[in-house]
Scaffold this motif. Structure first.
Motif, PDB file in Angstrom:
ATOM      1  N   ASP A 239     -25.210  25.051  45.335  1.00 46.48           N
ATOM      2  CA  ASP A 239     -23.883  24.454  45.516  1.00 46.48           C
ATOM      3  C   ASP A 239     -23.876  23.571  46.756  1.00 46.48           C
ATOM      4  OD1 ASP A 239     -22.427  25.970  43.374  1.00 46.48           O
ATOM      5  OD2 ASP A 239     -23.212  27.638  44.563  1.00 46.48           O
ATOM      6  N   ILE A 240     -24.694  23.981  47.720  1.00 46.10           N
ATOM      7  CA  ILE A 240     -24.765  23.280  49.004  1.00 46.10           C
ATOM      8  C   ILE A 240     -26.234  23.279  49.430  1.00 46.10           C
ATOM      9  CG2 ILE A 240     -23.999  23.299  51.432  1.00 46.10           C
ATOM     10  CD1 ILE A 240     -21.603  25.044  50.530  1.00 46.10           C
ATOM     11  N   MET A 241     -26.665  22.207  50.087  1.00 47.02           N
ATOM     12  CA  MET A 241     -28.067  22.167  50.536  1.00 47.02           C
ATOM     13  C   MET A 241     -28.170  21.414  51.858  1.00 47.02           C
ATOM     14  SD  MET A 241     -31.392  20.716  48.466  1.00 47.02           S
ATOM     15  CE  MET A 241     -30.828  19.033  48.261  1.00 47.02           C
ATOM     16  N   ALA A 242     -28.955  21.999  52.769  1.00 45.04           N
ATOM     17  CA  ALA A 242     -29.230  21.342  54.057  1.00 45.04           C
ATOM     18  C   ALA A 242     -30.580  20.648  53.983  1.00 45.04           C
ATOM     19  CB  ALA A 242     -29.240  22.375  55.177  1.00 45.04           C
ATOM     20  N   VAL A 243     -30.592  19.407  54.450  1.00 42.50           N
ATOM     21  CA  VAL A 243     -31.798  18.573  54.404  1.00 42.50           C
ATOM     22  C   VAL A 243     -31.995  17.974  55.793  1.00 42.50           C
ATOM     23  CG1 VAL A 243     -32.813  16.512  53.310  1.00 42.50           C
ATOM     24  CG2 VAL A 243     -31.262  17.972  51.996  1.00 42.50           C
ATOM     25  N   ALA A 244     -33.225  17.749  56.197  1.00 43.36           N
ATOM     26  CA  ALA A 244     -33.492  17.009  57.454  1.00 43.36           C
ATOM     27  C   ALA A 244     -34.971  16.630  57.442  1.00 43.36           C
ATOM     28  CB  ALA A 244     -33.127  17.828  58.687  1.00 43.36           C
ATOM     29  N   LYS A 245     -35.613  16.716  58.585  1.00 42.59           N
ATOM     30  CA  LYS A 245     -37.051  16.453  58.723  1.00 42.59           C
ATOM     31  C   LYS A 245     -37.524  15.253  57.901  1.00 42.59           C
ATOM     32  CE  LYS A 245     -38.402  21.126  60.135  1.00 42.59           C
ATOM     33  NZ  LYS A 245     -39.195  21.027  61.363  1.00 42.59           N
ATOM     34  N   GLY A 246     -38.148  15.482  56.752  1.00 42.69           N
ATOM     35  CA  GLY A 246     -38.797  14.418  55.979  1.00 42.69           C
ATOM     36  C   GLY A 246     -37.903  13.253  55.611  1.00 42.69           C
ATOM     37  N   ILE A 247     -36.614  13.471  55.495  1.00 39.57           N
ATOM     38  CA  ILE A 247     -35.704  12.403  55.067  1.00 39.57           C
ATOM     39  C   ILE A 247     -35.648  11.270  56.099  1.00 39.57           C
ATOM     40  CG2 ILE A 247     -33.633  13.563  55.998  1.00 39.57           C
ATOM     41  CD1 ILE A 247     -33.600  11.515  52.793  1.00 39.57           C
ATOM     42  N   GLY A 248     -35.925  11.599  57.362  1.00 37.35           N
ATOM     43  CA  GLY A 248     -35.907  10.566  58.404  1.00 37.35           C
ATOM     44  C   GLY A 248     -37.288  10.033  58.739  1.00 37.35           C
ATOM     45  N   GLY A 249     -38.319  10.661  58.203  1.00 35.91           N
ATOM     46  CA  GLY A 249     -39.683  10.195  58.440  1.00 35.91           C
ATOM     47  C   GLY A 249     -40.044  10.103  59.923  1.00 35.91           C
ATOM     48  N   GLY A 250     -39.281  10.753  60.792  1.00 38.13           N
ATOM     49  CA  GLY A 250     -39.544  10.682  62.230  1.00 38.13           C
ATOM     50  C   GLY A 250     -38.324  10.206  62.997  1.00 38.13           C
ATOM     51  N   PHE A 251     -37.357   9.635  62.296  1.00 42.06           N
ATOM     52  CA  PHE A 251     -36.100   9.272  62.955  1.00 42.06           C
ATOM     53  C   PHE A 251     -35.154  10.469  62.795  1.00 42.06           C
ATOM     54  CE2 PHE A 251     -32.252   7.231  64.085  1.00 42.06           C
ATOM     55  CZ  PHE A 251     -32.644   6.201  64.930  1.00 42.06           C
ATOM     56  N   PRO A 252     -34.410  10.853  63.852  1.00 46.07           N
ATOM     57  CA  PRO A 252     -33.542  12.043  63.733  1.00 46.07           C
ATOM     58  C   PRO A 252     -32.453  11.841  62.677  1.00 46.07           C
ATOM     59  CG  PRO A 252     -33.800  11.367  66.028  1.00 46.07           C
ATOM     60  CD  PRO A 252     -34.356  10.264  65.183  1.00 46.07           C
ATOM     61  N   LEU A 253     -32.590  12.546  61.583  1.00 47.82           N
ATOM     62  CA  LEU A 253     -31.646  12.398  60.465  1.00 47.82           C
ATOM     63  C   LEU A 253     -31.622  13.675  59.649  1.00 47.82           C
ATOM     64  CD1 LEU A 253     -29.916  10.930  58.311  1.00 47.82           C
ATOM     65  CD2 LEU A 253     -32.007   9.877  57.450  1.00 47.82           C
ATOM     66  N   GLY A 254     -30.431  14.134  59.353  1.00 52.36           N
ATOM     67  CA  GLY A 254     -30.265  15.276  58.467  1.00 52.36           C
ATOM     68  C   GLY A 254     -29.081  15.017  57.554  1.00 52.36           C
ATOM     69  N   ALA A 255     -28.917  15.890  56.569  1.00 54.97           N
ATOM     70  CA  ALA A 255     -27.786  15.721  55.656  1.00 54.97           C
ATOM     71  C   ALA A 255     -27.410  17.057  55.060  1.00 54.97           C
ATOM     72  CB  ALA A 255     -28.149  14.741  54.544  1.00 54.97           C
ATOM     73  N   CYS A 256     -26.116  17.214  54.825  1.00 56.34           N
ATOM     74  CA  CYS A 256     -25.637  18.364  54.074  1.00 56.34           C
ATOM     75  C   CYS A 256     -25.142  17.828  52.746  1.00 56.34           C
ATOM     76  CB  CYS A 256     -24.513  19.054  54.845  1.00 56.34           C
ATOM     77  SG  CYS A 256     -23.752  20.402  53.918  1.00 56.34           S
ATOM     78  N   LEU A 257     -25.694  18.338  51.658  1.00 59.66           N
ATOM     79  CA  LEU A 257     -25.326  17.886  50.321  1.00 59.66           C
ATOM     80  C   LEU A 257     -24.534  18.996  49.636  1.00 59.66           C
ATOM     81  CD1 LEU A 257     -27.710  15.964  51.066  1.00 59.66           C
ATOM     82  CD2 LEU A 257     -28.397  16.053  48.672  1.00 59.66           C
ATOM     83  N   ALA A 258     -23.537  18.618  48.846  1.00 58.18           N
ATOM     84  CA  ALA A 258     -22.735  19.647  48.174  1.00 58.18           C
ATOM     85  C   ALA A 258     -22.175  19.106  46.865  1.00 58.18           C
ATOM     86  CB  ALA A 258     -21.585  20.082  49.080  1.00 58.18           C
ATOM     87  N   THR A 259     -21.832  20.036  45.988  1.00 54.92           N
ATOM     88  CA  THR A 259     -21.097  19.614  44.798  1.00 54.92           C
ATOM     89  C   THR A 259     -19.668  19.277  45.233  1.00 54.92           C
ATOM     90  OG1 THR A 259     -20.310  21.837  44.325  1.00 54.92           O
ATOM     91  CG2 THR A 259     -22.407  21.202  43.302  1.00 54.92           C
TER      92      THR A 259
END
Ligand SMILES: Cc1ncc(COP(=O)(O)O)c(C=O)c1O
Length: 399
Positions: A239-259
């Motif tokens: 229902d919800i997912m936390a993402v970071a690390k690889g999505i920025g390839g080295g630039f500080p970036l994260g995301a919270c995804l949800a329905t």
């Protein structure tokens, strides 16, 4: 007396200084080349200085760096659209790190029940060995004493159950449970893979009890396991997912995804971040997706993973005094060592190969997703030399 360094002493750093990177290689100040299978702890998903990422960052840097979320940010629109098209999600909140993505995920889950008129439902069940970050809420979620000690009372509402224990999990669910939070593969915990069946049962359990399933794919996501996200192997969606690390390839970036449903409580004013969704981060995130979503990258990860797995299995057979077990999926691999894992890390570093420590006496291999079969074999050859060296030392010691 002046301190040796004005930096906080929170890190036990290796005495290495890198000046630049090229693909899977890191080059030290003295020119020594290291094969980088640490990849900034699964962050440099496309290796170092990937030309597409470099040009995206440079191009954006010449336009505008920062806007805040007072205005519309076109890069956020495009990256969120691409993420939702490629996943279960309908809504995205951008952050700067994994822990912040988790904070948003936890808040989203609690707020969902609050908005439904059930504010008492704020408890989150997590699993022993988990790692979700170093903020006050995420150390409570991770539940590890070594990270909690000395920081005041543990943030309330987090309950841990043993790993892979469905009976304990069921017994822990109460009227106050809001969500279950889990890494599909525990990274820091020692590359412990949650079985497909367990994830499927979790999904069913959440549906049965009206709980939200929250996945922490900070480390396992963005192609690392050979699917865009690790949960896809189990054929389930969270229902919800936390993402970071690889999505920025080295630039500080994260995301919270949800329905849409899970994010329904997160109305205007409930959450925010000054830097989250910054145009520089969005430019790089979009460039990372250009490469990861291209036709053959995920297949490449699966192919190179096979080279690693076969090579590692053979090393485990040949060096039983050094290697106990091989773990993991895709390019999120673990070597459970028979010797102290610090010794194995040191021995491979002497061979100019970098990896990452983890729990359960495991070292993690998290090579960039663009690692070629030849580079994988080069890494395996270095591991072999390190294992030979350690085997010889052990024999000498016991002679
Ligand atoms: C599974 C997982 N969750 C969360 C985090 C925290 O991410 P960050 O260090 O970017 O806050 C990490 C970092 O290692 C992680 O591996």
């Amino acid at each position: 007396m002046a301190a040796a360094t004005p930096l906080y002493d929170t890190y036990a750093r290796a005495p290495l200084r890198f000046e630049r990177g090229e693909g899977v290689w890191l080059i030290a100040e003295d020119g020594t080349r290291y094969l980088d299978f640490a990849a900034g702890v699964a962050v440099n998903s496309l290796g170092h200085a990937h030309p597409h990422l470099v040009s995206a960052l440079k191009e954006q840097a010449e336009k505008v760096w920062h806007l805040s979320n007072l205005y519309e940010v076109p890069g956020q629109e495009s990256l969120s659209r691409r993420l939702t098209e490629a996943t279960f999600a309908d809504k995205v909140f951008f952050t700067n790190s994994g822990a912040e993505a988790l904070e948003c995920a936890i808040k989203t889950a609690r707020r969902y029940h609050f908005a439904k008129g059930q504010p008492e439902k704020f408890h989150i069940i997590t699993f022993e060995g988990a790692f979700h970050g170093r903020t006050l809420a995420t150390i409570a979620a991770g539940g590890q004493a070594k990270y909690l000690e000395g920081f005041g009372p543990k943030a309330p509402g987090f309950y841990q159950v043993p790993f892979d224990d469905m009976a304990a999990l069921k017994a822990a669910i109460t009227e106050e449970t809001a969500a279950i939070l889990i890494e599909p593969i525990q990274g820091e915990g020692g590359i412990r893979t949650v079985s497909k069946e367990f994830l499927q049962e979790l999904r069913a359990l959440c549906d049965e009890y009206g709980l939200l399933l929250v996945l922490d794919e900070v480390q396992s996501g963005v192609g690392r396991t050979g699917k865009l996200f690790a949960h896809e192997w189990a054929g389930i969606t969270p229902d919800i997912m936390a993402v970071a690390k690889g999505i920025g390839g080295g630039f500080p970036l994260g995301a919270c995804l949800a329905t849409e449903e899970a994010a329904s409580g997160m109305v205007a004013g409930t959450h925010g971040s000054t830097y989250g969704g910054n145009p520089l981060a969005m430019a790089v995130g979009n460039a990372v997706l250009d490469v990861i979503l291209a036709d053959d990258l995920l297949q490449h990860v699966r192919d190179v993973s096979l080279v690693f797995r076969q090579g590692l299995a053979s090393l485990a057979d040949r060096f039983p005094d050094v290697i106990e077990e091989i773990r993991g999926e895709g390019l999120m691999l673990g070597i459970k060592a028979k010797v102290p894992s610090a010794d194995l890390l040191k021995a491979i570093r002497a061979e100019r190969l970098l990896a990452v420590p983890a729990g359960e006496n495991v070292i993690r291999l998290l090579p960039p997703l663009i690692t070629t079969a030849e580079e994988a074999r080069e890494g395996l050859a270095r591991l072999e030399r390190a294992a030979e060296q350690l085997t010889a030392e052990r024999r000498q010691a016991s002679a």
